[in-house]
Design a protein around this motif. Structure first.
Motif, PDB file in Angstrom:
ATOM      1  N   GLY A 107     -57.816  10.558  46.837  1.00 51.00           N
ATOM      2  CA  GLY A 107     -58.427  11.884  46.025  1.00 51.00           C
ATOM      3  C   GLY A 107     -58.107  10.841  44.793  1.00 51.00           C
ATOM      4  O   GLY A 107     -57.098  10.949  44.382  1.00 51.00           O
ATOM      5  N   LEU A 108     -59.342  10.796  44.178  1.00 57.92           N
ATOM      6  CA  LEU A 108     -59.326  10.511  42.709  1.00 57.92           C
ATOM      7  C   LEU A 108     -60.383  10.894  41.680  1.00 57.92           C
ATOM      8  O   LEU A 108     -61.186  11.162  41.760  1.00 57.92           O
ATOM      9  CB  LEU A 108     -59.235   9.255  42.259  1.00 57.92           C
ATOM     10  N   ASP A 109     -60.179  10.511  40.788  1.00 56.42           N
ATOM     11  CA  ASP A 109     -62.093  10.476  39.662  1.00 56.42           C
ATOM     12  C   ASP A 109     -62.367   9.263  38.951  1.00 56.42           C
ATOM     13  O   ASP A 109     -61.774   7.791  39.582  1.00 56.42           O
ATOM     14  CB  ASP A 109     -61.605  11.333  38.560  1.00 56.42           C
ATOM     15  N   ILE A 110     -63.603   8.878  38.850  1.00 50.46           N
ATOM     16  CA  ILE A 110     -64.529   7.640  38.757  1.00 50.46           C
ATOM     17  C   ILE A 110     -64.386   7.391  36.514  1.00 50.46           C
ATOM     18  O   ILE A 110     -65.126   7.140  36.107  1.00 50.46           O
ATOM     19  CB  ILE A 110     -65.304   7.107  38.961  1.00 50.46           C
ATOM     20  N   GLY A 111     -63.740   8.861  35.979  1.00 54.73           N
ATOM     21  CA  GLY A 111     -63.694   8.558  34.181  1.00 54.73           C
ATOM     22  C   GLY A 111     -62.709   8.475  33.393  1.00 54.73           C
ATOM     23  O   GLY A 111     -62.799   8.814  32.903  1.00 54.73           O
ATOM     24  N   SER A 112     -61.209   8.660  34.458  1.00 57.90           N
ATOM     25  CA  SER A 112     -60.192   8.071  34.006  1.00 57.90           C
ATOM     26  C   SER A 112     -59.965   6.649  33.179  1.00 57.90           C
ATOM     27  O   SER A 112     -59.412   5.992  34.110  1.00 57.90           O
ATOM     28  CB  SER A 112     -59.042   8.152  34.663  1.00 57.90           C
ATOM     29  N   ASN A 113     -60.691   6.028  32.090  1.00 56.12           N
ATOM     30  CA  ASN A 113     -60.571   4.795  32.058  1.00 56.12           C
ATOM     31  C   ASN A 113     -59.164   3.889  31.847  1.00 56.12           C
ATOM     32  O   ASN A 113     -58.330   5.140  31.418  1.00 56.12           O
ATOM     33  CB  ASN A 113     -61.432   4.053  30.923  1.00 56.12           C
ATOM     34  N   LEU A 114     -58.534   3.083  32.361  1.00 54.07           N
ATOM     35  CA  LEU A 114     -57.548   1.943  32.784  1.00 54.07           C
ATOM     36  C   LEU A 114     -56.947   2.777  34.256  1.00 54.07           C
ATOM     37  O   LEU A 114     -55.938   2.167  34.915  1.00 54.07           O
ATOM     38  CB  LEU A 114     -56.825   2.087  31.863  1.00 54.07           C
ATOM     39  N   PHE A 115     -57.634   4.128  34.626  1.00 54.18           N
ATOM     40  CA  PHE A 115     -56.568   4.444  35.929  1.00 54.18           C
ATOM     41  C   PHE A 115     -56.969   4.615  36.690  1.00 54.18           C
ATOM     42  O   PHE A 115     -57.060   3.953  37.957  1.00 54.18           O
ATOM     43  CB  PHE A 115     -56.082   5.882  36.072  1.00 54.18           C
ATOM     44  N   SER A 116     -58.418   5.195  36.969  1.00 53.51           N
ATOM     45  CA  SER A 116     -59.489   4.875  37.816  1.00 53.51           C
ATOM     46  C   SER A 116     -60.716   4.697  37.176  1.00 53.51           C
ATOM     47  O   SER A 116     -60.763   6.050  36.850  1.00 53.51           O
ATOM     48  CB  SER A 116     -59.698   5.954  38.774  1.00 53.51           C
ATOM     49  N   PHE A 117     -61.769   4.473  36.988  1.00 56.67           N
ATOM     50  CA  PHE A 117     -63.130   4.217  36.797  1.00 56.67           C
ATOM     51  C   PHE A 117     -63.561   3.048  37.811  1.00 56.67           C
ATOM     52  O   PHE A 117     -63.124   2.441  38.380  1.00 56.67           O
ATOM     53  CB  PHE A 117     -63.414   3.650  35.536  1.00 56.67           C
ATOM     54  N   ARG A 118     -65.626   3.262  37.590  1.00 52.97           N
ATOM     55  CA  ARG A 118     -65.694   2.354  38.153  1.00 52.97           C
ATOM     56  C   ARG A 118     -66.692   1.038  36.777  1.00 52.97           C
ATOM     57  O   ARG A 118     -67.119   1.468  36.072  1.00 52.97           O
ATOM     58  CB  ARG A 118     -67.929   2.918  38.316  1.00 52.97           C
ATOM     59  N   ASP A 119     -66.189  -0.304  37.414  1.00 55.04           N
ATOM     60  CA  ASP A 119     -67.034  -1.336  36.656  1.00 55.04           C
ATOM     61  C   ASP A 119     -68.063  -1.380  36.599  1.00 55.04           C
ATOM     62  O   ASP A 119     -68.647  -1.418  37.934  1.00 55.04           O
ATOM     63  CB  ASP A 119     -66.121  -2.317  37.298  1.00 55.04           C
ATOM     64  N   PRO A 120     -68.618  -1.781  35.455  1.00 58.62           N
ATOM     65  CA  PRO A 120     -70.197  -1.181  35.112  1.00 58.62           C
ATOM     66  C   PRO A 120     -70.706  -2.497  35.577  1.00 58.62           C
ATOM     67  O   PRO A 120     -71.712  -2.612  35.354  1.00 58.62           O
ATOM     68  CB  PRO A 120     -69.847  -1.299  33.349  1.00 58.62           C
ATOM     69  N   ILE A 121     -69.906  -3.749  35.584  1.00 54.57           N
ATOM     70  CA  ILE A 121     -70.714  -4.775  36.303  1.00 54.57           C
ATOM     71  C   ILE A 121     -70.623  -5.184  37.857  1.00 54.57           C
ATOM     72  O   ILE A 121     -71.748  -5.478  38.181  1.00 54.57           O
ATOM     73  CB  ILE A 121     -70.101  -6.143  35.727  1.00 54.57           C
ATOM     74  N   THR A 122     -69.455  -5.008  39.161  1.00 62.68           N
ATOM     75  CA  THR A 122     -68.954  -5.376  39.675  1.00 62.68           C
ATOM     76  C   THR A 122     -69.527  -3.882  40.495  1.00 62.68           C
ATOM     77  O   THR A 122     -69.613  -3.614  41.697  1.00 62.68           O
ATOM     78  CB  THR A 122     -68.084  -5.354  40.033  1.00 62.68           C
ATOM     79  N   GLY A 123     -69.000  -2.292  39.858  1.00 62.36           N
ATOM     80  CA  GLY A 123     -69.199  -1.589  40.068  1.00 62.36           C
ATOM     81  C   GLY A 123     -67.868  -1.319  41.680  1.00 62.36           C
ATOM     82  O   GLY A 123     -68.442   0.480  42.246  1.00 62.36           O
TER      83      GLY A 123
END
Length: 338
Positions: A107-123
């Motif tokens: 369980g995590l999120d994809i909106g915590s930049n630096l800790f857990s996020f989705r790379d906009p280029i690779t996904g």
């Protein structure tokens, strides 16, 4: 013959009248002495711009207790046991069940930049917390990528562990006495300081300047209760994610955001008009959340974290993701109760 002659005369007369009217209108259009009838005035067009509010945003959030209002040894954890060989977990253990299932559910999120996020280029989902999760997967499967991610809001983390919909939560989750009643934690893997994020021209330079201001925080975060105790006249606005707080501040719907400095640094990196201000408002110790009663999994994860510390891998992860915060003080030393 007489009727035909009369009909023709009547038609010619009608045509002469129409020609006279058209000619008169043409003359009037070019003459200065004609009477004019201007159109009535029309009001100018009116447009109303309405700024969208992120879904789930709630103003005037209820008051919450400050974290760790009751003292306990929250960060003391179980001593790691001998680490098993990857892909060969001891039978009848939580780790063996995960291995048999074929994936680690994180369980995590994809909106915590630096800790857990989705790379906009690779996904790809990446960040400091993601690297922690990958290390756990590596230790179980001998493969860092055997992971199923479940996206959770801050408010959903504890419930996901209680109902066992995830194996672990690695989502900037602070170890607190209140949470220890419902879930278990690893030893701390990161220490953050709660601070304030404001715009450069806001005049907000610390908690005293938050009186009467709208202050945003993600629902379920420990930072809410702390800022309410330090700045009781601040008006809290809660959202589902930290990214929603950033959007609301960019739209001037809130005046500041408060949470851990590592999360705020990730928000500030996305907008040069944002800055961290004021002193530390308190420390937060991040741990891996684990369902209560799974002591074997707690010891196993603590063994993974110990390997990251002694191998230097933790520092490499910090340098990659969190160097914006400065050189840092290294990984927090574990304290065990047995």
């Amino acid at each position: 013959m007489r009727r035909r002659s009369q009909g023709a005369g009547h038609g010619d007369g009608t045509r002469r009248v129409l020609v006279a009217i058209v000619t008169g209108l043409a003359i009037c259009a070019t003459a200065t002495g004609c009477v004019r009838f201007p159109a009535p005035p029309s009001p100018p067009p009116v447009a109303f711009g309405v700024q969208p509010t992120p879904q789930g945003a709630e103003p005037d959030a209820a008051r919450e207790p400050a974290p760790n209002s009751q003292t306990c040894d929250a960060t003391v954890s179980l001593r790691p046991g001998p680490m098993p060989v990857p892909a060969q977990m001891p039978i009848r253990t939580t780790m063996a069940d995960i291995l048999g299932r074929g994936r680690l559910i994180v369980g995590l999120d994809i909106g915590s930049n630096l800790f857990s996020f989705r790379d906009p280029i690779t996904g790809d989902i990446q960040g400091f917390d993601v690297d922690i999760a990958r290390a756990i997967s590596q230790a179980i499967f001998d493969d860092p990528n055997t992971i199923e991610y479940r996206v959770l809001s801050s408010a959903e983390r504890t419930e996901a562990l209680i109902d066992h919909s995830v194996d672990v939560v690695v989502k900037t989750m602070s170890i607190t006495c209140d949470r220890l009643r419902d879930v278990a934690f690893s030893s701390p893997y990161y220490v953050a300081s709660q601070r304030i994020l404001s715009t450069r021209n806001s005049g907000i330079d610390g908690p005293a300047a938050l009186a009467g201001k709208q202050v945003c925080a993600a629902r379920g975060a420990t930072s809410i209760g702390r800022i309410q105790s330090i700045a009781p006249r601040a008006r809290m606005v809660t959202t589902t994610t930290w990214a929603d707080c950033l959007v609301m501040m960019q739209q001037a719907q809130v005046d500041a955001v408060t949470t851990d400095d590592a999360i705020l640094a990730g928000l500030a990196e996305q907008d040069p008009w944002m800055q961290l201000v004021g002193p530390s408002l308190g420390e937060e110790y991040y741990g891996v959340g684990i369902p209560k009663g799974q002591d074997d999994m707690v010891r196993f994860v603590n063994g993974v974290l110990q390997q990251l510390r002694v191998s230097g891998r933790w520092q490499q992860m910090y340098d990659r993701w969190l160097s914006i915060l400065g050189p840092g003080n290294g990984p927090p030393p574990p304290v065990y109760r047995d």
